[in-house]
Design a protein around this motif. Structure first.
Motif, PDB file in Angstrom:
ATOM      1  N   LEU A  96       0.824  -1.209   0.000  1.00 43.38           N
ATOM      2  CA  LEU A  96       0.000   0.000   0.000  1.00 43.38           C
ATOM      3  C   LEU A  96       0.857   1.257   0.000  1.00 43.38           C
ATOM      4  O   LEU A  96       0.534   2.239  -0.700  1.00 43.38           O
ATOM      5  N   ALA A  97       1.961   1.228   0.743  1.00 42.60           N
ATOM      6  CA  ALA A  97       2.859   2.392   0.779  1.00 42.60           C
ATOM      7  C   ALA A  97       3.440   2.656  -0.606  1.00 42.60           C
ATOM      8  O   ALA A  97       3.516   3.811  -1.053  1.00 42.60           O
ATOM      9  N   GLU A  98       3.851   1.596  -1.311  1.00 41.51           N
ATOM     10  CA  GLU A  98       4.416   1.788  -2.645  1.00 41.51           C
ATOM     11  C   GLU A  98       3.361   2.294  -3.619  1.00 41.51           C
ATOM     12  O   GLU A  98       3.620   3.192  -4.433  1.00 41.51           O
ATOM     13  N   LEU A  99       2.145   1.723  -3.552  1.00 41.01           N
ATOM     14  CA  LEU A  99       1.069   2.155  -4.438  1.00 41.01           C
ATOM     15  C   LEU A  99       0.768   3.643  -4.255  1.00 41.01           C
ATOM     16  O   LEU A  99       0.548   4.375  -5.229  1.00 41.01           O
ATOM     17  N   ILE A 100       0.782   4.090  -3.005  1.00 38.69           N
ATOM     18  CA  ILE A 100       0.458   5.496  -2.741  1.00 38.69           C
ATOM     19  C   ILE A 100       1.651   6.410  -3.032  1.00 38.69           C
ATOM     20  O   ILE A 100       1.553   7.355  -3.820  1.00 38.69           O
ATOM     21  N   LEU A 101       2.793   6.129  -2.437  1.00 42.06           N
ATOM     22  CA  LEU A 101       3.904   7.080  -2.472  1.00 42.06           C
ATOM     23  C   LEU A 101       4.611   7.123  -3.821  1.00 42.06           C
ATOM     24  O   LEU A 101       5.166   8.158  -4.197  1.00 42.06           O
ATOM     25  N   TYR A 102       4.608   6.025  -4.569  1.00 41.22           N
ATOM     26  CA  TYR A 102       5.277   6.024  -5.873  1.00 41.22           C
ATOM     27  C   TYR A 102       4.650   7.046  -6.821  1.00 41.22           C
ATOM     28  O   TYR A 102       5.340   7.690  -7.615  1.00 41.22           O
ATOM     29  N   MET A 103       3.327   7.224  -6.746  1.00 38.31           N
ATOM     30  CA  MET A 103       2.648   8.155  -7.644  1.00 38.31           C
ATOM     31  C   MET A 103       3.106   9.601  -7.427  1.00 38.31           C
ATOM     32  O   MET A 103       3.038  10.431  -8.342  1.00 38.31           O
ATOM     33  N   GLY A 104       3.603   9.910  -6.224  1.00 34.92           N
ATOM     34  CA  GLY A 104       4.086  11.260  -5.958  1.00 34.92           C
ATOM     35  C   GLY A 104       5.247  11.662  -6.848  1.00 34.92           C
ATOM     36  O   GLY A 104       5.586  12.852  -6.939  1.00 34.92           O
ATOM     37  N   HIS A 105       5.872  10.708  -7.514  1.00 37.70           N
ATOM     38  CA  HIS A 105       6.956  11.001  -8.458  1.00 37.70           C
ATOM     39  C   HIS A 105       6.440  11.797  -9.652  1.00 37.70           C
ATOM     40  O   HIS A 105       7.183  12.561 -10.270  1.00 37.70           O
ATOM     41  N   TYR A 106       5.136  11.613  -9.985  1.00 36.49           N
ATOM     42  CA  TYR A 106       4.576  12.214 -11.199  1.00 36.49           C
ATOM     43  C   TYR A 106       3.679  13.427 -10.930  1.00 36.49           C
ATOM     44  O   TYR A 106       3.347  14.152 -11.873  1.00 36.49           O
ATOM     45  N   LEU A 107       3.229  13.635  -9.693  1.00 32.96           N
ATOM     46  CA  LEU A 107       2.185  14.618  -9.415  1.00 32.96           C
ATOM     47  C   LEU A 107       2.676  15.777  -8.560  1.00 32.96           C
ATOM     48  O   LEU A 107       3.593  15.623  -7.745  1.00 32.96           O
ATOM     49  N   GLU A 108       2.013  16.912  -8.728  1.00 35.30           N
ATOM     50  CA  GLU A 108       2.213  18.043  -7.827  1.00 35.30           C
ATOM     51  C   GLU A 108       1.655  17.679  -6.454  1.00 35.30           C
ATOM     52  O   GLU A 108       0.744  16.845  -6.351  1.00 35.30           O
ATOM     53  N   PRO A 109       2.178  18.278  -5.390  1.00 36.56           N
ATOM     54  CA  PRO A 109       1.759  17.879  -4.040  1.00 36.56           C
ATOM     55  C   PRO A 109       0.253  17.868  -3.810  1.00 36.56           C
ATOM     56  O   PRO A 109      -0.270  16.949  -3.172  1.00 36.56           O
ATOM     57  N   ASP A 110      -0.493  18.870  -4.310  1.00 36.87           N
ATOM     58  CA  ASP A 110      -1.934  18.896  -4.052  1.00 36.87           C
ATOM     59  C   ASP A 110      -2.654  17.744  -4.742  1.00 36.87           C
ATOM     60  O   ASP A 110      -3.570  17.126  -4.179  1.00 36.87           O
ATOM     61  N   LYS A 111      -2.256  17.428  -5.974  1.00 34.67           N
ATOM     62  CA  LYS A 111      -2.857  16.292  -6.687  1.00 34.67           C
ATOM     63  C   LYS A 111      -2.425  14.971  -6.050  1.00 34.67           C
ATOM     64  O   LYS A 111      -3.208  14.027  -5.964  1.00 34.67           O
ATOM     65  N   ALA A 112      -1.170  14.879  -5.617  1.00 32.74           N
ATOM     66  CA  ALA A 112      -0.684  13.676  -4.935  1.00 32.74           C
ATOM     67  C   ALA A 112      -1.467  13.436  -3.644  1.00 32.74           C
ATOM     68  O   ALA A 112      -1.775  12.290  -3.290  1.00 32.74           O
ATOM     69  N   GLU A 113      -1.798  14.513  -2.966  1.00 37.01           N
ATOM     70  CA  GLU A 113      -2.575  14.385  -1.728  1.00 37.01           C
ATOM     71  C   GLU A 113      -3.955  13.798  -2.008  1.00 37.01           C
ATOM     72  O   GLU A 113      -4.433  12.917  -1.298  1.00 37.01           O
ATOM     73  N   ARG A 114      -4.598  14.301  -3.067  1.00 40.79           N
ATOM     74  CA  ARG A 114      -5.922  13.789  -3.413  1.00 40.79           C
ATOM     75  C   ARG A 114      -5.845  12.325  -3.834  1.00 40.79           C
ATOM     76  O   ARG A 114      -6.701  11.512  -3.458  1.00 40.79           O
ATOM     77  N   TYR A 115      -4.853  11.986  -4.604  1.00 34.25           N
ATOM     78  CA  TYR A 115      -4.652  10.589  -5.018  1.00 34.25           C
ATOM     79  C   TYR A 115      -4.517   9.683  -3.794  1.00 34.25           C
ATOM     80  O   TYR A 115      -5.143   8.624  -3.713  1.00 34.25           O
ATOM     81  N   ALA A 116      -3.678  10.093  -2.825  1.00 32.22           N
ATOM     82  CA  ALA A 116      -3.465   9.283  -1.621  1.00 32.22           C
ATOM     83  C   ALA A 116      -4.765   9.085  -0.856  1.00 32.22           C
ATOM     84  O   ALA A 116      -5.038   7.994  -0.335  1.00 32.22           O
ATOM     85  N   SER A 117      -5.591  10.129  -0.785  1.00 35.24           N
ATOM     86  CA  SER A 117      -6.878  10.009  -0.091  1.00 35.24           C
ATOM     87  C   SER A 117      -7.770   8.974  -0.758  1.00 35.24           C
ATOM     88  O   SER A 117      -8.383   8.125  -0.101  1.00 35.24           O
ATOM     89  N   LEU A 118      -7.836   9.028  -2.096  1.00 32.46           N
ATOM     90  CA  LEU A 118      -8.727   8.131  -2.835  1.00 32.46           C
ATOM     91  C   LEU A 118      -8.300   6.674  -2.702  1.00 32.46           C
ATOM     92  O   LEU A 118      -9.142   5.782  -2.502  1.00 32.46           O
TER      93      LEU A 118
END
Length: 531
Positions: free
Chosen positions: A461-483
């Motif tokens: 779960l940590a990899e699924l969530i945190l890996y995406m932060g490589h591609y997204l701006e912090p605000d979008k990464a935050e929303r992704y992590a919530s979903l």
């Protein structure tokens, strides 16, 4: 031979011990088929004599010695191997049948172990013909001592008695395999056999507890201590390599009798043809054109093969080749992530894992690709190509086309899918957003080469969530992590979600995702946990 004849034999050789069995079998000498005979006596000593009569060998041995060779290879199987020939039993049928059963049980166990060693978890998906067990056992022995082929000349398909003798021997082998299936070593599937999945899993779990084995059979030490047996064994071996014996060359190919189940039917493992030609044969394709599209960067090993005929696109296939551990990508990942996750590096192990878990999850209702073809020689796996895009592409290339409503729905579905995979007892291991394919209305899971039946679900779960932060701006990464967290909590364990707050996961992901972006994502996870 009459009973009087057997009694007469008892007056010489091994002494007056009672004859318990007499059998013979066909051998080739100078191109002529002859019958070689074995007489077994009830001597308690490990004694063995070799003589010649009517231009053919006669072996006289104690039943005890034959029993020990069949059960534990005391003579390196040089005597017991004769039990695998088309026997003609003249006396002591019960004794001979017992020896055959004993020997075939050992062969079945040994060959099953070898299949697990060679194919690892994928061994559960391999189907074995009874002849595979015989040929797999004989091949190394005949390679070591080619003259033994005089005993197995009838395995040559051009031999006059090929079918007759083969049916006789395979029927005996079949009885032993059915016994092994009743004893839970094998599973019988439409006349073929597969290693019991529980045995394969036991071996995988025990790999960390492997014991060092001596490079010699302990029975060798025992036979050396028994001069009579040692001398008899030496004479028997030397008798096999006499200059006047015809050296029969037999091309044994066990893999031709081993198959793997694919979505397009059973596939022999023996094919060493180039991949495209093998695919054409396996899929019965004629008059088609193959167009190959390499995917990813130079370090990737995935391809799309599109098959065209006169009417247009006929099929799309996904090909994955497994590189060696020297692949720079794998080596770097291994060194960095090693404290958190022990990645599999061997191409054979990774390919075996993928085959096993594609079947394992598919049988449990998950959306995973179907296996179309397997090339063990090329370390290549062919699957049906999926029509869709991965979750990373959904948040980058396809974000505007999808719209926020669908994008958020698919992201929640991915979190939910991972939770269900965990509930099924599987840890994905390499659980990046790239490995979830959005193909409306379904979420497909791909790239299972690092999957396992034990490990850290929080790491997934940590990899699924945190890996995406490589591609997204912090605000979008935050929303992704919530979903993703919302989706996971709808089906999964709150303890797994709490586990990803461990700072070690964030440290491990630093090469991919900046620490400030991770902070936004972790804050989102904490917020969902408090709801």
């Amino acid at each position: 031979m009459s009973r009087a004849g057997w009694r007469a034999l008892g007056a010489e050789g091994l002494g007056s011990y009672k004859i318990v069995a007499v059998l013979d079998y066909p051998v080739k000498k100078g191109g002529e088929e002859l019958r070689e005979r074995i007489t077994l006596r009830d001597s308690p000593y490990a004694e063995l004599e070799t003589s010649y009569s009517d231009r053919c060998k006669e072996i006289t041995a104690s039943y005890t010695l034959m029993h020990r060779d069949a059960s534990s290879s005391m003579l390196g199987d040089n005597l017991a191997l004769r039990l695998l020939t088309p026997l003609n039993i003249h006396h002591g049928e019960d004794k001979v049948k017992h020896l055959q059963s004993l020997y075939l049980r050992r062969i079945t166990r040994a060959v099953s172990d070898q299949v697990i060693n060679d194919y690892e978890l994928a061994a559960t998906n391999i189907r074995l013909h009874p002849l595979f067990f015989l040929l797999q056992w004989l091949k190394p022995k005949l390679a070591l001592m080619p003259s033994l082929a005089r005993l197995f000349w009838w395995l040559d398909p051009t031999a006059k008695e090929y079918e007759k003798y083969l049916v006789q021997v395979v029927s005996v082998m079949q009885e032993a395999l059915r016994e092994a299936a009743r004893g839970d070593l094998l599973v019988e599937i439409e006349g073929l056999y597969s290693v019991n999945p529980s045995k394969v899993l036991q071996r995988r779990l025990a790999r960390t507890n492997l014991r060092v084995k001596l490079p010699f059979n302990s029975q060798v030490v025992r036979v050396i201590r028994e001069p009579r047996a040692a001398l008899g064994a030496l004479r028997l071996i030397l008798s096999e390599v006499q200059i006047d014996e015809t050296a029969w060359q037999i091309d044994l190919n066990p893999e031709a009798w081993a198959f793997i189940q694919t979505a397009r039917g059973l596939q022999p493992l023996s094919s060493d043809a180039p991949l495209i030609e093998a695919l054409k044969e396996h899929l019965s394709l004629t008059g088609v054109e193959f167009r190959i599209d390499k995917r990813g960067s130079i370090l990737n090993s995935t391809y799309i093969i599109r098959v065209y005929d006169d009417s247009g696109l006929k099929d799309s296939l996904f090909v994955k080749k497994y590189f060696s551990w020297t692949d720079i990508k794998w080596l770097a990942t291994k060194l960095w992530v090693m404290p958190m996750r022990n990645f599999y590096l061997s191409p054979a192990t990774r390919m075996s894992n993928e085959i096993y878990f594609l079947n394992y999850l598919g049988e449990r209702g998950f959306k995973v690709p179907h296996i179309v073809y397997v090339s063990w020689a090329a370390r290549a796996l062919v699957e049906n190509a999926l029509d869709g895009f991965n979750l990373t592409e959904a948040w980058t290339k396809n974000r505007e086309r999808l719209g926020n409503v669908d994008l958020e729905k698919y992201t929640i579905d991915v979190g939910r899918t991972l939770a269900k995979v965990h509930r099924a007892g599987v840890v994905v291991g390499d659980c990046k957003s790239d490995n979830f394919i959005v193909s409306p209305p379904s979420i497909w899971l791909v790239d299972l080469e690092q999957a396992a039946l034990k490990g850290s679900q929080s790491w997934d779960l940590a990899e699924l969530i945190l890996y995406m932060g490589h591609y997204l701006e912090p605000d979008k990464a935050e929303r992704y992590a919530s979903l993703v967290t919302i989706g996971y909590l709808s089906e999964g364990s709150i303890e797994v979600v709490e586990g990803i707050l461990d700072g070690r996961f964030q440290l491990t992901m630093l090469p991919w995702t900046p620490i400030w972006t991770q902070a936004w994502m972790i804050r989102a996870v904490e917020r969902e946990l408090r709801r």
